[in-house]
Design a protein around this motif. Sequence first.
Motif, PDB file in Angstrom:
ATOM      1  N   LYS A 460       0.837  -1.192   0.000  1.00 53.41           N
ATOM      2  CA  LYS A 460       0.000   0.000   0.000  1.00 53.41           C
ATOM      3  C   LYS A 460       0.875   1.247   0.000  1.00 53.41           C
ATOM      4  O   LYS A 460       1.625   1.488   0.929  1.00 53.41           O
ATOM      5  CB  LYS A 460      -0.922   0.006   1.220  1.00 53.41           C
ATOM      6  CG  LYS A 460      -2.006  -1.050   1.170  1.00 53.41           C
ATOM      7  CD  LYS A 460      -3.006  -0.864   2.301  1.00 53.41           C
ATOM      8  CE  LYS A 460      -4.140  -1.866   2.217  1.00 53.41           C
ATOM      9  NZ  LYS A 460      -5.145  -1.668   3.279  1.00 53.41           N
ATOM     10  N   THR A 461       0.771   2.020  -1.053  1.00 54.57           N
ATOM     11  CA  THR A 461       1.530   3.257  -1.141  1.00 54.57           C
ATOM     12  C   THR A 461       0.565   4.412  -1.369  1.00 54.57           C
ATOM     13  O   THR A 461      -0.586   4.228  -1.747  1.00 54.57           O
ATOM     14  CB  THR A 461       2.547   3.191  -2.288  1.00 54.57           C
ATOM     15  OG1 THR A 461       1.836   3.027  -3.529  1.00 54.57           O
ATOM     16  CG2 THR A 461       3.507   2.034  -2.106  1.00 54.57           C
ATOM     17  N   LEU A 466      -5.955   9.409  -6.755  1.00 54.86           N
ATOM     18  CA  LEU A 466      -7.105   9.223  -7.634  1.00 54.86           C
ATOM     19  C   LEU A 466      -8.104  10.358  -7.427  1.00 54.86           C
ATOM     20  O   LEU A 466      -8.514  10.641  -6.302  1.00 54.86           O
ATOM     21  CB  LEU A 466      -7.777   7.876  -7.345  1.00 54.86           C
ATOM     22  CG  LEU A 466      -9.052   7.593  -8.141  1.00 54.86           C
ATOM     23  CD1 LEU A 466      -8.761   7.514  -9.624  1.00 54.86           C
ATOM     24  CD2 LEU A 466      -9.716   6.313  -7.650  1.00 54.86           C
ATOM     25  N   TYR A 467      -8.484  10.984  -8.542  1.00 54.09           N
ATOM     26  CA  TYR A 467      -9.481  12.053  -8.537  1.00 54.09           C
ATOM     27  C   TYR A 467     -10.644  11.639  -9.436  1.00 54.09           C
ATOM     28  O   TYR A 467     -10.442  10.990 -10.472  1.00 54.09           O
ATOM     29  CB  TYR A 467      -8.900  13.371  -9.057  1.00 54.09           C
ATOM     30  CG  TYR A 467      -7.830  13.960  -8.177  1.00 54.09           C
ATOM     31  CD1 TYR A 467      -8.132  14.967  -7.261  1.00 54.09           C
ATOM     32  CD2 TYR A 467      -6.513  13.517  -8.252  1.00 54.09           C
ATOM     33  CE1 TYR A 467      -7.145  15.505  -6.444  1.00 54.09           C
ATOM     34  CE2 TYR A 467      -5.527  14.048  -7.439  1.00 54.09           C
ATOM     35  CZ  TYR A 467      -5.849  15.045  -6.539  1.00 54.09           C
ATOM     36  OH  TYR A 467      -4.879  15.579  -5.734  1.00 54.09           O
ATOM     37  N   VAL A 468     -11.827  11.984  -9.023  1.00 58.96           N
ATOM     38  CA  VAL A 468     -13.001  11.829  -9.858  1.00 58.96           C
ATOM     39  C   VAL A 468     -13.580  13.214 -10.071  1.00 58.96           C
ATOM     40  O   VAL A 468     -14.013  13.870  -9.115  1.00 58.96           O
ATOM     41  CB  VAL A 468     -14.041  10.888  -9.214  1.00 58.96           C
ATOM     42  CG1 VAL A 468     -15.321  10.886 -10.028  1.00 58.96           C
ATOM     43  CG2 VAL A 468     -13.477   9.481  -9.132  1.00 58.96           C
ATOM     44  N   SER A 474      -8.961   9.036  -3.156  1.00 54.13           N
ATOM     45  CA  SER A 474      -8.133   8.224  -2.272  1.00 54.13           C
ATOM     46  C   SER A 474      -6.733   8.111  -2.850  1.00 54.13           C
ATOM     47  O   SER A 474      -6.513   8.299  -4.049  1.00 54.13           O
ATOM     48  CB  SER A 474      -8.751   6.836  -2.095  1.00 54.13           C
ATOM     49  OG  SER A 474      -7.926   6.012  -1.283  1.00 54.13           O
ATOM     50  N   ASP A 475      -5.787   7.830  -1.970  1.00 51.47           N
ATOM     51  CA  ASP A 475      -4.430   7.479  -2.393  1.00 51.47           C
ATOM     52  C   ASP A 475      -3.974   6.203  -1.680  1.00 51.47           C
ATOM     53  O   ASP A 475      -2.783   5.899  -1.652  1.00 51.47           O
ATOM     54  CB  ASP A 475      -3.451   8.619  -2.106  1.00 51.47           C
ATOM     55  CG  ASP A 475      -3.402   9.002  -0.640  1.00 51.47           C
ATOM     56  OD1 ASP A 475      -4.129   8.379   0.165  1.00 51.47           O
ATOM     57  OD2 ASP A 475      -2.649   9.917  -0.287  1.00 51.47           O
ATOM     58  N   ASP A 476      -4.935   5.478  -1.116  1.00 52.16           N
ATOM     59  CA  ASP A 476      -4.629   4.260  -0.364  1.00 52.16           C
ATOM     60  C   ASP A 476      -5.157   3.070  -1.146  1.00 52.16           C
ATOM     61  O   ASP A 476      -6.326   2.714  -1.044  1.00 52.16           O
ATOM     62  CB  ASP A 476      -5.273   4.333   1.028  1.00 52.16           C
ATOM     63  CG  ASP A 476      -4.833   3.177   1.920  1.00 52.16           C
ATOM     64  OD1 ASP A 476      -3.925   2.430   1.505  1.00 52.16           O
ATOM     65  OD2 ASP A 476      -5.383   3.024   3.016  1.00 52.16           O
ATOM     66  N   PHE A 477      -4.284   2.477  -1.947  1.00 52.41           N
ATOM     67  CA  PHE A 477      -4.680   1.364  -2.795  1.00 52.41           C
ATOM     68  C   PHE A 477      -3.842   0.143  -2.466  1.00 52.41           C
ATOM     69  O   PHE A 477      -2.700   0.249  -2.034  1.00 52.41           O
ATOM     70  CB  PHE A 477      -4.517   1.716  -4.276  1.00 52.41           C
ATOM     71  CG  PHE A 477      -5.331   2.902  -4.702  1.00 52.41           C
ATOM     72  CD1 PHE A 477      -6.703   2.808  -4.803  1.00 52.41           C
ATOM     73  CD2 PHE A 477      -4.722   4.116  -4.977  1.00 52.41           C
ATOM     74  CE1 PHE A 477      -7.455   3.900  -5.184  1.00 52.41           C
ATOM     75  CE2 PHE A 477      -5.465   5.207  -5.367  1.00 52.41           C
ATOM     76  CZ  PHE A 477      -6.839   5.098  -5.470  1.00 52.41           C
TER      77      PHE A 477
END
Length: 841
Positions: A460-461, A466-468, A474-477
Motif C-alpha cells: 500500500k503506497t 485518484l481524482y473523480v 483516495s491514495d490508499d490502494f
Amino acid sequence: MHRLSRRSVSAILRNGGARYQNVAAPIASSTSTPFDDSNGEDGSKLRSYSVLATGGRNAIGAAAQFNMRNGLFLGYRCESTAAASDTSDPPAEKYEYQAEVSRLMDLIVHSLYSNKEVFLRELISNASDALDKLRFLSVTEPELLKDAPDLDIRVQTDKDNGIITITDTGIGMTRQELIDCLGTIAQSGTAKFLKALKACVSAKFDSKDSGGDSNLIGQFGVGFYSAYLVSDRVVVSTKSPKSDKQYVWEGEANASSYTIREETNPEKLIPRGTRLTLYLKHDDKGFAHPEKVQKLVKNYSQFVSFPIFTWQEKGFTKEVEVDEDPAEVKKDEEDGKAEKKKKTKTVVERYWDWELTNETKPIWVSLVNAVSLSGSVYHTFKPPLFFVMRNSDISWFMQLRNPKEVTTEEYNEFYKKTFNEYLDPLASSHFTTEGEVEFRSILYVPGIAPMGKDDIVNPKTKNIRLYVKRVFISDDFDGELFPRYLSFVKGVVDSNDLPLNVSREILQESRIVRIMRKRLVRKAFDMILGLSMSENRDDYDKFWENFGKHLKLGCIEDRENHKRIAPLLRFFSSQSEEEMISLDEYVENMKPDQKDIYYIASDSVTSARNTPFLERLLEKDFEVLFLVDPIDEVAVQNLKSYKEKNFIDISKEDMDLGDKNEEKEKEMKQEFGQTCDWIKKRLGEKVASVQISNRLSTSPCVLVSGKFGWSANMERLMKAQTVGDTSSLDYMRGRRVFEINPNHPIIKNLNAACNSGPDDEDALRAIDLLYDTALISSGFTPENPAQLGGKIYEMMGMALSGKWATPMVEFQQTVSQVGRTENQEAVEAEVVNPFEAGGRK
C-alpha cells in the motif's frame, strides 16, 4: 369469513357501497387494474384487489375490495362457479417496503463513510455543483449572476465554539427544493439536473450521449448527510435567484424530522447561494481549527475549478517605540548627552483574512478562459467547462490541455506542489486515454528514492492520487491501480466514470479497473523506457541506483510484462566491470557461435571475476553477466530467456559451450575414470558424482551445483535469512558435482596415486583438502572451518619444512636437549647440605 346474502350484494352494487364507507375503501370502477392505488383522505395509498370473474365477464372492482391497510374483504360467492373458486390458488398479497428514517440516517452516518474527514470533501463538492449549475443556467439567463457576480466557496471556522460555516454563491434552493433535496434521502438534485439537461440537449442535437461528460460531482444524494459525521446540528440557509425569500433548513443528528422557516434576520440575509453551518460534536471540535480545515481542502478539493477561501489568521511585522526607563532619561539629562535615537522593537501584528487555499490548478485542463465563434466572444468562464451558444442552442465540452503545450517547468512545479517534493522528477508522462475507459493522468519518476523506508515491501503506497472530476478520492490502494513493484511511480489520475461506491472511498473491482491498471502500467513503462533511451545516460544511471530493485521485483511478480521489464534491466559483466550494461547491449556483443546468455551470481564483482567457473568462457571471449544483487538471481531465473536466448548459470552442471569433442572426452574418461571413482569413494555422500570438467583451464577442480537445486550464492542467501526455515536447506541444496581438470598437475599426481597406491594416507588427505578448497572457491561455505584450517596448516608445514630454516626434526631434538639440560640444572640447584640447628645435626 362473513358471507353476505345475494340481496345485500345487489344493494352494494346498486348504491356504490355507501353504507359501508365507514369500514371499507371506495369500490373501484370496472376499468381499474387488479392492483389499484387510490389515495385515502390522509394521502396514504390504498390497495384494492378483485376476486370476481364470472363467465368471462370482467367484474373487477364491482364485487370485492381488499384493503391492505385494515384487512377488510368484501365479496360474494357465485353458485355456478363454486367449484372453480374452490380449486383456484388464493390471491397474492403485495406490500411495499418501509424505511425507518432514523435508522437509515444512522446507517449513512456510521456505516457508509469510513473516514470522518471526508465530510468537508462532500460538502465542498455540493457547493461546487451549485456553482456549476448556476454557470450552466446563466448562459441563457445572464440575469441570474447580477446579485453576486463572483463564483466562489468560503469556509470559516470558530474553533472556540466548534462551528464550521461553508458558504457558496451558487444557484441556491427554493422552499420546495429544500423539501425535495434535503428532506428526501438519496434524492440527488444534481442527478435530476443532469437528467433534465441531457434530455434537453438530446432533443435539440439528436444525440443520445449529449451531456454525458458533465463535470458535476454529487449524484448519489447522500453527500449532504455526511455533515452528521461530525455534527450534532446542521443549519442550511439558502437563497435562490428564482425566489424572493431566503429559507432556513434545520436538522439534528438521530432525528427523523427537520424544520424549514423563512429567514427574517436582515443580518443573515445573503444575495444568492447557500450557507451551511455545522455545530460540531464535542469529540470532533478539532475539525474547527483553521489549519485543519485548510489541510483538508488542499488534500481533497485542491483541483476544484472554483476558488476556495478559508478564514485564516495572518500577521505582519512592524517596528514600535519602546518607553524608556525614566531613571535612564534623567541620568542622560544630567550628563548633558545629546538627544539620542528612540528605542524600538519588532512586533507581530495579528489579523484575520480570507486566503485562497486551492492555488494549484490541474495542468491537464486547458487554461483558455473564453470560447470564440467567428471572432465573437460569447461568454467567459473559468476552466475547464465552456459553453458554446449557437442559434440559442447550448452544448458544452471538456477542454483538455494538449501535453505539447505544457512546459517542463510547469510539470515540475505541479509535481513539487502536489507531492511536497523539493527535487525535480527524472521523467514525466502526460496522457489521455479514450475508449472503454476515459481518464487523464500524469505520471512521474521521482528524482530520489524515499528516505527512511523501503516501499518495495509495502503493497500500500500513497503515490497515486485518484481524482473523480478533479475531487480527490483516495491514495490508499492495495494494487488496484498499480502493482507493488511500480510503487515508486507517483502521479495523479482523473476520471469521470470510475466504479466507486456511494461514499466514493472504495474503488470497486471491475473490468474497467483492470483495463485502467493495464494502461497505467504500460504508460509507466513507456516513460521509463524513454528515460533509458535519453542522450543523458546519467539520468537513467540515477534511476537505476534508486529504483532498479523495483524492476527486478517485477520480473518475479509480473510475468505478463517481462518483455517490457527486460530491456530496462542493467548488470555488470566480465567485459564491463565499471559500467552496467543492458541485455540489448549484451546480445549485440555476443559471439557468432554463442547461443546463450551466461551469468554468475556472487556477492561482489571481485568474487565473481575470480571465480573458477569463468576460465574457459574468458578464453573463448564469451561475456558473462555478474549478478551481485541478492535479488538478481531470482529475477533472471524468472525471465528464463531474452530475445530467444536462454539464461545459463555457469555454476550449474551440464553446461554446453558448443565445443564438445566426443573422441577426446572418451579418451579422458578411459584415463581418469578410475580416478573419478576413487575420489567419489573417498568423498562419499558429500558429492553426487565426480566428472571430468570442460569449464576449467587453470584450476584443478570446481564444485558445481545440480541443475535444479540452489546455487552456491542462493544457498548462502537462504542461510542468512533472519526468519528462514533451516529445515528446508537439505531438500533445496540439491546435488553437488565435483568436476576435475585432467590437465592440472595436482589431478595428474592423484591419478598416479590412484594407480600405484589408492590407500595412501597422504593421497586421501589431499583429496579431502582438495574438496574443502573447491567448496570455498566455488562459493560454498565449509561445514567445519576449524578442521579445514588444521589441514591447511599441516600442508603448509610439510611444504615449508627445511626450506628457509633448521629442519623440523633437528629443531625438535634441540628443544628436547635444551629441556633435559634445564631440568638437570634445576635438580642440582635443589641439593641442600646438612646443617646443625642450635649446634646439633
